[in-house]
Motif scaffolding. Structure first.
Motif, PDB file in Angstrom:
ATOM      1  N   VAL A  63     -52.780 -42.826  -1.227  1.00  0.00           N
ATOM      2  CA  VAL A  63     -52.070 -43.215  -0.003  1.00  0.00           C
ATOM      3  C   VAL A  63     -51.438 -41.990   0.656  1.00  0.00           C
ATOM      4  CG1 VAL A  63     -50.070 -44.491   0.863  1.00  0.00           C
ATOM      5  CG2 VAL A  63     -51.679 -45.608  -0.673  1.00  0.00           C
ATOM      6  N   ASP A  64     -50.917 -41.091  -0.160  1.00  0.00           N
ATOM      7  CA  ASP A  64     -50.330 -39.866   0.386  1.00  0.00           C
ATOM      8  C   ASP A  64     -51.392 -39.033   1.099  1.00  0.00           C
ATOM      9  OD1 ASP A  64     -48.220 -38.027   0.820  1.00  0.00           O
ATOM     10  OD2 ASP A  64     -48.904 -36.818  -0.889  1.00  0.00           O
ATOM     11  N   ALA A  65     -52.575 -38.944   0.504  1.00  0.00           N
ATOM     12  CA  ALA A  65     -53.667 -38.200   1.151  1.00  0.00           C
ATOM     13  C   ALA A  65     -54.076 -38.872   2.455  1.00  0.00           C
ATOM     14  CB  ALA A  65     -54.860 -38.093   0.200  1.00  0.00           C
ATOM     15  N   ILE A  66     -54.131 -40.209   2.454  1.00  0.00           N
ATOM     16  CA  ILE A  66     -54.489 -40.934   3.681  1.00  0.00           C
ATOM     17  C   ILE A  66     -53.433 -40.714   4.750  1.00  0.00           C
ATOM     18  CG2 ILE A  66     -54.740 -43.250   4.659  1.00  0.00           C
ATOM     19  CD1 ILE A  66     -56.075 -44.052   1.990  1.00  0.00           C
ATOM     20  N   ALA A  67     -52.163 -40.770   4.367  1.00  0.00           N
ATOM     21  CA  ALA A  67     -51.082 -40.563   5.337  1.00  0.00           C
ATOM     22  C   ALA A  67     -51.143 -39.156   5.931  1.00  0.00           C
ATOM     23  CB  ALA A  67     -49.732 -40.805   4.679  1.00  0.00           C
ATOM     24  N   THR A  68     -51.462 -38.182   5.111  1.00  0.00           N
ATOM     25  CA  THR A  68     -51.593 -36.811   5.616  1.00  0.00           C
ATOM     26  C   THR A  68     -52.746 -36.717   6.616  1.00  0.00           C
ATOM     27  OG1 THR A  68     -50.753 -35.959   3.522  1.00  0.00           O
ATOM     28  CG2 THR A  68     -51.940 -34.420   4.913  1.00  0.00           C
ATOM     29  N   ASP A  69     -53.869 -37.358   6.294  1.00  0.00           N
ATOM     30  CA  ASP A  69     -55.011 -37.356   7.221  1.00  0.00           C
ATOM     31  C   ASP A  69     -54.673 -38.059   8.523  1.00  0.00           C
ATOM     32  OD1 ASP A  69     -56.445 -36.010   5.325  1.00  0.00           O
ATOM     33  OD2 ASP A  69     -57.538 -37.770   4.595  1.00  0.00           O
ATOM     34  N   VAL A  70     -53.976 -39.182   8.436  1.00  0.00           N
ATOM     35  CA  VAL A  70     -53.582 -39.916   9.651  1.00  0.00           C
ATOM     36  C   VAL A  70     -52.650 -39.071  10.504  1.00  0.00           C
ATOM     37  CG1 VAL A  70     -52.231 -41.887  10.475  1.00  0.00           C
ATOM     38  CG2 VAL A  70     -53.967 -42.224   8.728  1.00  0.00           C
ATOM     39  N   GLN A  71     -51.734 -38.362   9.858  1.00  0.00           N
ATOM     40  CA  GLN A  71     -50.820 -37.497  10.606  1.00  0.00           C
ATOM     41  C   GLN A  71     -51.605 -36.393  11.327  1.00  0.00           C
ATOM     42  OE1 GLN A  71     -47.886 -35.620   8.175  1.00  0.00           O
ATOM     43  NE2 GLN A  71     -46.692 -34.900   9.898  1.00  0.00           N
ATOM     44  N   GLU A  72     -52.598 -35.842  10.667  1.00  0.00           N
ATOM     45  CA  GLU A  72     -53.412 -34.802  11.294  1.00  0.00           C
ATOM     46  C   GLU A  72     -54.208 -35.363  12.470  1.00  0.00           C
ATOM     47  OE1 GLU A  72     -57.080 -31.829  10.062  1.00  0.00           O
ATOM     48  OE2 GLU A  72     -55.755 -32.602   8.497  1.00  0.00           O
ATOM     49  N   VAL A  73     -54.781 -36.558  12.293  1.00  0.00           N
ATOM     50  CA  VAL A  73     -55.548 -37.191  13.379  1.00  0.00           C
ATOM     51  C   VAL A  73     -54.631 -37.488  14.557  1.00  0.00           C
ATOM     52  CG1 VAL A  73     -56.771 -39.304  14.020  1.00  0.00           C
ATOM     53  CG2 VAL A  73     -57.377 -38.110  11.923  1.00  0.00           C
ATOM     54  N   THR A  74     -53.425 -37.979  14.280  1.00  0.00           N
ATOM     55  CA  THR A  74     -52.461 -38.261  15.348  1.00  0.00           C
ATOM     56  C   THR A  74     -52.099 -36.992  16.106  1.00  0.00           C
ATOM     57  OG1 THR A  74     -51.562 -40.071  14.042  1.00  0.00           O
ATOM     58  CG2 THR A  74     -50.197 -39.253  15.823  1.00  0.00           C
ATOM     59  N   SER A  75     -51.901 -35.929  15.378  1.00  0.00           N
ATOM     60  CA  SER A  75     -51.587 -34.645  16.017  1.00  0.00           C
ATOM     61  C   SER A  75     -52.747 -34.187  16.904  1.00  0.00           C
ATOM     62  CB  SER A  75     -51.290 -33.604  14.940  1.00  0.00           C
ATOM     63  OG  SER A  75     -51.114 -32.340  15.513  1.00  0.00           O
ATOM     64  N   ASN A  76     -53.967 -34.328  16.405  1.00  0.00           N
ATOM     65  CA  ASN A  76     -55.146 -33.933  17.200  1.00  0.00           C
ATOM     66  C   ASN A  76     -55.296 -34.808  18.447  1.00  0.00           C
ATOM     67  OD1 ASN A  76     -55.742 -31.956  15.344  1.00  0.00           O
ATOM     68  ND2 ASN A  76     -57.272 -33.155  14.263  1.00  0.00           N
ATOM     69  N   ALA A  77     -55.048 -36.120  18.294  1.00  0.00           N
ATOM     70  CA  ALA A  77     -55.154 -37.019  19.446  1.00  0.00           C
ATOM     71  C   ALA A  77     -54.088 -36.692  20.491  1.00  0.00           C
ATOM     72  CB  ALA A  77     -55.014 -38.468  18.991  1.00  0.00           C
ATOM     73  N   SER A  78     -52.899 -36.351  20.035  1.00  0.00           N
ATOM     74  CA  SER A  78     -51.836 -35.977  20.973  1.00  0.00           C
ATOM     75  C   SER A  78     -52.209 -34.700  21.727  1.00  0.00           C
ATOM     76  CB  SER A  78     -50.521 -35.788  20.209  1.00  0.00           C
ATOM     77  OG  SER A  78     -49.516 -35.328  21.063  1.00  0.00           O
ATOM     78  N   ALA A  79     -52.744 -33.744  21.003  1.00  0.00           N
ATOM     79  CA  ALA A  79     -53.156 -32.495  21.656  1.00  0.00           C
ATOM     80  C   ALA A  79     -54.278 -32.754  22.653  1.00  0.00           C
ATOM     81  CB  ALA A  79     -53.605 -31.473  20.611  1.00  0.00           C
ATOM     82  N   LEU A  80     -55.233 -33.606  22.289  1.00  0.00           N
ATOM     83  CA  LEU A  80     -56.327 -33.940  23.199  1.00  0.00           C
ATOM     84  C   LEU A  80     -55.814 -34.657  24.435  1.00  0.00           C
ATOM     85  CD1 LEU A  80     -59.376 -34.047  23.737  1.00  0.00           C
ATOM     86  CD2 LEU A  80     -59.406 -36.240  22.529  1.00  0.00           C
ATOM     87  N   SER A  81     -54.890 -35.580  24.237  1.00  0.00           N
ATOM     88  CA  SER A  81     -54.310 -36.312  25.362  1.00  0.00           C
ATOM     89  C   SER A  81     -53.581 -35.364  26.306  1.00  0.00           C
ATOM     90  CB  SER A  81     -53.342 -37.376  24.835  1.00  0.00           C
ATOM     91  OG  SER A  81     -52.637 -37.958  25.892  1.00  0.00           O
ATOM     92  N   THR A  82     -52.822 -34.439  25.752  1.00  0.00           N
ATOM     93  CA  THR A  82     -52.114 -33.458  26.582  1.00  0.00           C
ATOM     94  C   THR A  82     -53.103 -32.593  27.352  1.00  0.00           C
ATOM     95  OG1 THR A  82     -50.313 -33.420  24.978  1.00  0.00           O
ATOM     96  CG2 THR A  82     -50.426 -31.586  26.512  1.00  0.00           C
ATOM     97  N   THR A  83     -54.178 -32.182  26.695  1.00  0.00           N
ATOM     98  CA  THR A  83     -55.183 -31.346  27.354  1.00  0.00           C
ATOM     99  C   THR A  83     -55.860 -32.105  28.490  1.00  0.00           C
ATOM    100  OG1 THR A  83     -55.573 -30.190  25.271  1.00  0.00           O
ATOM    101  CG2 THR A  83     -57.269 -29.993  26.960  1.00  0.00           C
ATOM    102  N   VAL A  84     -56.246 -33.350  28.235  1.00  0.00           N
ATOM    103  CA  VAL A  84     -56.904 -34.142  29.276  1.00  0.00           C
ATOM    104  C   VAL A  84     -55.956 -34.387  30.438  1.00  0.00           C
ATOM    105  CG1 VAL A  84     -57.835 -36.436  29.769  1.00  0.00           C
ATOM    106  CG2 VAL A  84     -58.589 -35.206  27.746  1.00  0.00           C
ATOM    107  N   ALA A  85     -54.695 -34.692  30.133  1.00  0.00           N
ATOM    108  CA  ALA A  85     -53.730 -34.941  31.206  1.00  0.00           C
ATOM    109  C   ALA A  85     -53.514 -33.696  32.049  1.00  0.00           C
ATOM    110  CB  ALA A  85     -52.406 -35.408  30.603  1.00  0.00           C
ATOM    111  N   SER A  86     -53.423 -32.546  31.410  1.00  0.00           N
ATOM    112  CA  SER A  86     -53.207 -31.322  32.191  1.00  0.00           C
ATOM    113  C   SER A  86     -54.459 -30.918  32.964  1.00  0.00           C
ATOM    114  CB  SER A  86     -52.757 -30.184  31.275  1.00  0.00           C
ATOM    115  OG  SER A  86     -53.797 -29.821  30.383  1.00  0.00           O
ATOM    116  N   ALA A  87     -55.639 -31.193  32.406  1.00  0.00           N
ATOM    117  CA  ALA A  87     -56.873 -30.781  33.074  1.00  0.00           C
ATOM    118  C   ALA A  87     -57.241 -31.706  34.228  1.00  0.00           C
ATOM    119  CB  ALA A  87     -58.024 -30.737  32.064  1.00  0.00           C
TER     120      ALA A  87
END
Length: 149
Positions: A63-87
């Motif tokens: 579960v800890d490994a899954i939570a770490t992966d989810v946190q990484e995916v969330t961070s990547n999605a946030s970065a992608l959203s910011t990039t798309v919004a700015s572009a």
């Protein structure tokens, strides 16, 4: 006679002590048997509990490994959203504003000249109060909402 009384007293006392010692021995045997039975049942229970704790620890690690992966995916999605919004955000707003302006210009160009006269009279707002329009003054000095003097 006193010797017989003392001998009888000692015989009763020894008999009483013998009965107490026999009962004590029976109690000790029963306690020993009970402890042996509890030990026989407790050892497998402790082994099962230990296995359960190990399994729970393994699941928590997963579960800890899954939570770490989810946190990484969330961070990547946030970065992608910011990039798309700015572009695309700024240009899309500009395109939408341009389209609105074009529609307004076409609408004014095709509308007849009499349309501005059909509009409702505008009211001026002064410090939170509405000043009646000129039409309302001609109708007797009262606005449609009534006066608050």
């Amino acid at each position: 006679m006193a010797g017989i009384l003392v001998a009888v007293f000692w015989a009763i006392l020894v008999s009483f002590l013998a009965v107490v010692l026999v009962r004590l021995a029976q109690t000790l045997r029963a306690a020993t048997k009970l402890v042996a039975e509890v030990t026989e049942q407790a050892v497998p229970l402790l082994a099962d509990a230990s296995a359960t704790v190990r399994s729970a620890q393994t699941q928590l690690d997963k579960v800890d490994a899954i939570a770490t992966d989810v946190q990484e995916v969330t961070s990547n999605a946030s970065a992608l959203s910011t990039t798309v919004a700015s572009a695309f955000g700024g240009p899309l707003v500009k395109v939408a504003a341009f389209g609105y302006g074009v529609r307004q210009a076409i609408g004014r160009r095709t509308a007849p000249e009499a349309e501005p006269a059909r509009r409702a009279p505008r009211r001026s707002v002064i410090v939170g109060r509405t000043v009646p329009s000129a039409r309302a003054k001609k109708q007797g000095g009262r606005s449609s909402r009534g006066s608050k003097d």
